[in-house]
Design a protein around this motif. Structure first.
Motif, PDB file in Angstrom:
ATOM      1  N   PRO A 147       0.797  -1.239   0.000  1.00 57.11           N
ATOM      2  CA  PRO A 147       0.000   0.000   0.000  1.00 57.11           C
ATOM      3  C   PRO A 147       0.828   1.286   0.000  1.00 57.11           C
ATOM      4  CG  PRO A 147      -0.710  -1.499   1.755  1.00 57.11           C
ATOM      5  CD  PRO A 147       0.559  -2.056   1.187  1.00 57.11           C
ATOM      6  N   VAL A 181       0.254   4.695   1.583  1.00 50.57           N
ATOM      7  CA  VAL A 181      -0.658   5.208   2.609  1.00 50.57           C
ATOM      8  C   VAL A 181      -0.431   6.707   2.827  1.00 50.57           C
ATOM      9  CG1 VAL A 181      -1.457   4.895   4.986  1.00 50.57           C
ATOM     10  CG2 VAL A 181      -0.501   2.941   3.736  1.00 50.57           C
ATOM     11  N   LEU A 182      -1.485   7.496   2.665  1.00 54.38           N
ATOM     12  CA  LEU A 182      -1.391   8.937   2.950  1.00 54.38           C
ATOM     13  C   LEU A 182      -1.293   9.129   4.461  1.00 54.38           C
ATOM     14  CD1 LEU A 182      -1.489  11.887   1.886  1.00 54.38           C
ATOM     15  CD2 LEU A 182      -3.975  11.776   2.142  1.00 54.38           C
ATOM     16  N   SER A 214      -2.035  12.997   9.350  1.00 56.15           N
ATOM     17  CA  SER A 214      -1.760  13.587  10.671  1.00 56.15           C
ATOM     18  C   SER A 214      -0.281  13.843  10.855  1.00 56.15           C
ATOM     19  CB  SER A 214      -2.250  12.647  11.776  1.00 56.15           C
ATOM     20  OG  SER A 214      -3.603  12.367  11.622  1.00 56.15           O
ATOM     21  N   SER A 217       3.039   5.779  15.277  1.00 62.97           N
ATOM     22  CA  SER A 217       2.020   4.783  15.657  1.00 62.97           C
ATOM     23  C   SER A 217       0.840   5.432  16.364  1.00 62.97           C
ATOM     24  CB  SER A 217       2.624   3.665  16.503  1.00 62.97           C
ATOM     25  OG  SER A 217       3.202   4.157  17.688  1.00 62.97           O
ATOM     26  N   THR A 218       1.084   6.456  17.170  1.00 60.40           N
ATOM     27  CA  THR A 218      -0.045   7.072  17.868  1.00 60.40           C
ATOM     28  C   THR A 218      -0.847   7.994  16.943  1.00 60.40           C
ATOM     29  OG1 THR A 218       1.453   8.761  18.741  1.00 60.40           O
ATOM     30  CG2 THR A 218       0.915   6.949  20.199  1.00 60.40           C
ATOM     31  N   LYS A 219      -0.180   8.634  15.995  1.00 61.39           N
ATOM     32  CA  LYS A 219      -0.903   9.544  15.102  1.00 61.39           C
ATOM     33  C   LYS A 219      -1.555   8.836  13.924  1.00 61.39           C
ATOM     34  CE  LYS A 219       1.373  13.999  15.733  1.00 61.39           C
ATOM     35  NZ  LYS A 219       0.206  14.682  16.309  1.00 61.39           N
ATOM     36  N   GLU A 220      -0.903   7.787  13.431  1.00 63.26           N
ATOM     37  CA  GLU A 220      -1.360   7.163  12.181  1.00 63.26           C
ATOM     38  C   GLU A 220      -1.831   5.721  12.354  1.00 63.26           C
ATOM     39  OE1 GLU A 220      -1.801   8.648   9.400  1.00 63.26           O
ATOM     40  OE2 GLU A 220      -0.593  10.475   9.459  1.00 63.26           O
ATOM     41  N   GLY A 221      -1.529   5.115  13.497  1.00 61.71           N
ATOM     42  CA  GLY A 221      -1.904   3.716  13.691  1.00 61.71           C
ATOM     43  C   GLY A 221      -0.997   2.744  12.949  1.00 61.71           C
ATOM     44  N   THR A 222       0.061   3.262  12.368  1.00 69.80           N
ATOM     45  CA  THR A 222       0.988   2.394  11.640  1.00 69.80           C
ATOM     46  C   THR A 222       2.226   2.152  12.492  1.00 69.80           C
ATOM     47  OG1 THR A 222       1.867   4.366  10.555  1.00 69.80           O
ATOM     48  CG2 THR A 222       0.211   3.103   9.355  1.00 69.80           C
ATOM     49  N   PHE A 223       2.544   0.860  12.659  1.00 72.37           N
ATOM     50  CA  PHE A 223       3.656   0.459  13.520  1.00 72.37           C
ATOM     51  C   PHE A 223       4.820   0.122  12.585  1.00 72.37           C
ATOM     52  CE2 PHE A 223       4.944  -3.052  16.797  1.00 72.37           C
ATOM     53  CZ  PHE A 223       5.929  -2.233  17.322  1.00 72.37           C
TER      54      PHE A 223
END
Lengths: 408, 408
Positions: free
Chosen positions: A82, A84-85, A88, A341-347
């Motif tokens: 992906p 991913v934009l 945030s 991870s906290t702003k985008e949920g991506t680890f």
């Protein structure tokens, strides 16, 4: 129908050429070899609309890949990761058009699978039965698992400090795994000796010519995902640098095919760690080759490479695209990893986090303009690096109740 | 253009209906609610050829998903996971057409991201600001990370025995994480209390109606990947069973749309562990609901669910498709896991390995015929379960040489 338009191998240093049906390693002059295609023939039959009918994996570009028979393709569905934009995070960095290409969503959880898929497939095609390689972890995991699928035996040597999960992947694959109490350079020497002693195929970075073709597909996908309108900047965490070399090669080939506007190439950025920054130093000093870095050390273990065999190709790609090389601190990348991870949920992985820090710094210094489209390569899944997160959670008993401060 | 043809919620037990703009949980009768669509209107504008123009993620089916405004979509590129032909393993099992749908290649590394992507998006759409849920690990990781992306606060309660990486993912997301010295049922009671005490949205399995719509996309993708010619058997590791219920719902909706031949539905198989097999017991005894399993225990932690709230829906789906329920031992699944990685290069999760064992057993008993097309759901990435592999590798010093027995 021709599956691949591969033509031959050539040496970027001495221009010697080699065929693509035998087992080839380095050029006799010591340089890595690159793959050449018959672009004129390819142009006649290969065009972007064809891709719409194809599955979302890297083999959609098979005309531009070196595997000549589809029967030799060793695939687990890798590619088309992906884009991913990151709204945030982009707002936080003042880069509204910040994108992450997420290379965690690929077999074995790292971008190394691209090089392994194409490299192992071609190894199978030229008759390799047994290969060996040094690794900082993820490449060994990928190559041993793809080798298992291809029925090729593998011997992997990795530093004891490499991410623990990667040694488990090698064992799961049935590879012959050795750990070395040292760095990847030490592992490389042990592999070189074993290659001689036991007549193995040497799958070390750039010592075989085909993994770069697999990594190239990151560049092809970025171009396709942006509708062949290239982004302005691409940031890549750089150890051996094959991904960056591959992306540059992809863009050149797309230009030759006429699929992209060659006047506006993305600026390529090599991101390293303050604790291991040989490419950054060479770039700052205007050199064409990098000196080995002494006492290399960084938590972003994948880019802990003191001496890259393709250093001259990396530096050339940066220069030709008006890019740059920049290093970041371990402290900043760990902070950034958590911000992401906290702003985008991506680890993301530590190497990916390093590249995001670089984007932040380059925007602060105005090297990146506010309206530019910026792509960061996250080269692996955060779940392969559990040590980047500390857990301090309350332990309840079954009859307990959540009583206080449950909201942070 | 209408983004979603969602119509309303209905209760499969008492037929009560609810709207899709307010926060809804269970039906007043205690049953889970299901989502209904305006299929007649959808049919007029939605057809398979449209999909070719869309990105390879689960939002390609947005007409059949409950999120009404594209602005509310919370996505990290999830979906369209690979369908991998498992030739070597299939040969070993005498199932030449054995496929794995690899749900490890998705954000957060497990199929739970499908439910989280759709569930969190819809939660955002109906105005949820804070949610809570019990989890065996992966769902908590997925929901907390997607919630972070959606700016929704989350409280997650998981057993101390849940895979360690999943608690790290929750912390990375900034969730309020609690561990419980018990099973997921105990976590569920603590969450139920917290939901009351603090007026939280309850995101427990099937207590909100939308995650099933996310899981449904596995069924949609399987159908699309087989060119709308359905496979004969689909095996699914079953804990809460939402995936199986979702796949069944997908097939029913595709039949209603006229995209598939409704005469030939795949037989759905619920796979459980010998140490926790309430659905298998109920199926064998011809019951419509399952009794809670006592002293549940299995290494396939994701299916360690003593009592599934959707048990009656799972049992109904199995019966209506002439499927079955079967359990396997931890020992066999661990053996299978290694067989899979050495033969195919794919490193699966314990739950996925359980489903492969079930395929093997059902072929041995001739329930699966040799010429049938069989799809196994691997519900997560093996790299999230490092404990399934023991490493015993030699440690070398930099000057050492690989001297003996390097080939196994």
């Amino acid at each position: 129908m021709t599956y691949s338009y591969v033509s031959h191998l050539y040496c970027p240093k001495c221009n010697n050429t080699y065929n693509v049906v035998e087992k080839n390693q380095l050029c006799s002059c010591g340089s890595p070899l690159l793959v050449s295609y018959n672009m004129e023939e390819m142009k006649k039959v290969f065009y972007p609309e064809l891709l719409r009918e194809r599955e979302p994996n890297l083999w959609r570009y098979h005309e531009m890949l070196p595997v000549q028979s589809i029967e030799n393709v060793v695939s687990m569905g890798e590619g088309m990761t992906p884009m991913v934009l990151m709204s945030s995070l982009g707002e936080d960095m003042d880069i509204p058009n910040l994108y992450m290409k997420d290379e965690g969503l690929i077999p074995t959880g790292s971008f190394k699978s691209r090089g392994a898929a194409v490299g192992v497939s071609k190894a199978k095609e030229v008759g390799v039965e047994e290969l060996a390689m040094p690794t900082n972890g993820n490449a060994g995991a990928a190559w041993s698992l793809y080798s298992a699928r291809a029925r090729i035996k593998s011997t992997i040597v990795m530093p004891t400090d490499a991410p623990e999960i990667t040694r488990k992947e090698c064992v799961a694959a049935g590879a012959n795994l050795y750990l070395v109490d040292g760095l990847i350079g030490d592992a490389g020497k042990i592999v070189a000796q074993a290659v001689k002693d036991y007549d193995l195929f040497d799958a070390s970075t750039l010592k075989e010519p085909y993994r770069i073709e697999g990594k190239k597909t990151m560049g092809l996908e970025i171009a396709e995902q942006f509708g062949w309108e290239l982004p302005d900047v691409i940031l890549y965490p750089t150890g051996g640098g094959v991904g960056l070399i591959g992306i540059f090669k992809a863009l050149q080939e797309l230009k030759e095919l006429g699929w992209i506007n060659g006047e506006k190439m993305p600026r390529l950025v090599a991101v390293q760690s303050d604790g291991c920054a040989p490419i950054v130093k060479a770039w700052q000093e205007g050199k064409t080759n990098a000196e080995p870095w002494q006492d290399a050390s960084t938590i972003a273990f994948g880019i802990n490479v003191s001496k890259a065999i393709g250093d001259f190709l990396i530096l050339d790609a940066i220069r030709q695209t008006d890019g740059c090389a920049i290093s970041v601190s371990d402290e900043m990348l760990l902070d950034e990893l958590r911000t992401i991870s906290t702003k985008e949920g991506t680890f993301v992985c530590p190497e990916g986090a390093a590249a995001f820090v670089a984007a932040r710094k380059l925007r602060e210094s105005k090297w990146i303009k506010q309206d530019e489209r910026v792509v960061v390569l996250n080269t692996g899944a955060g779940i392969k690096y559990p040590n980047t997160v500390e857990v301090d959670a309350p332990i309840l008993q079954p009859k307990d109740r959540i009583v206080k401060d449950y909201v942070k």
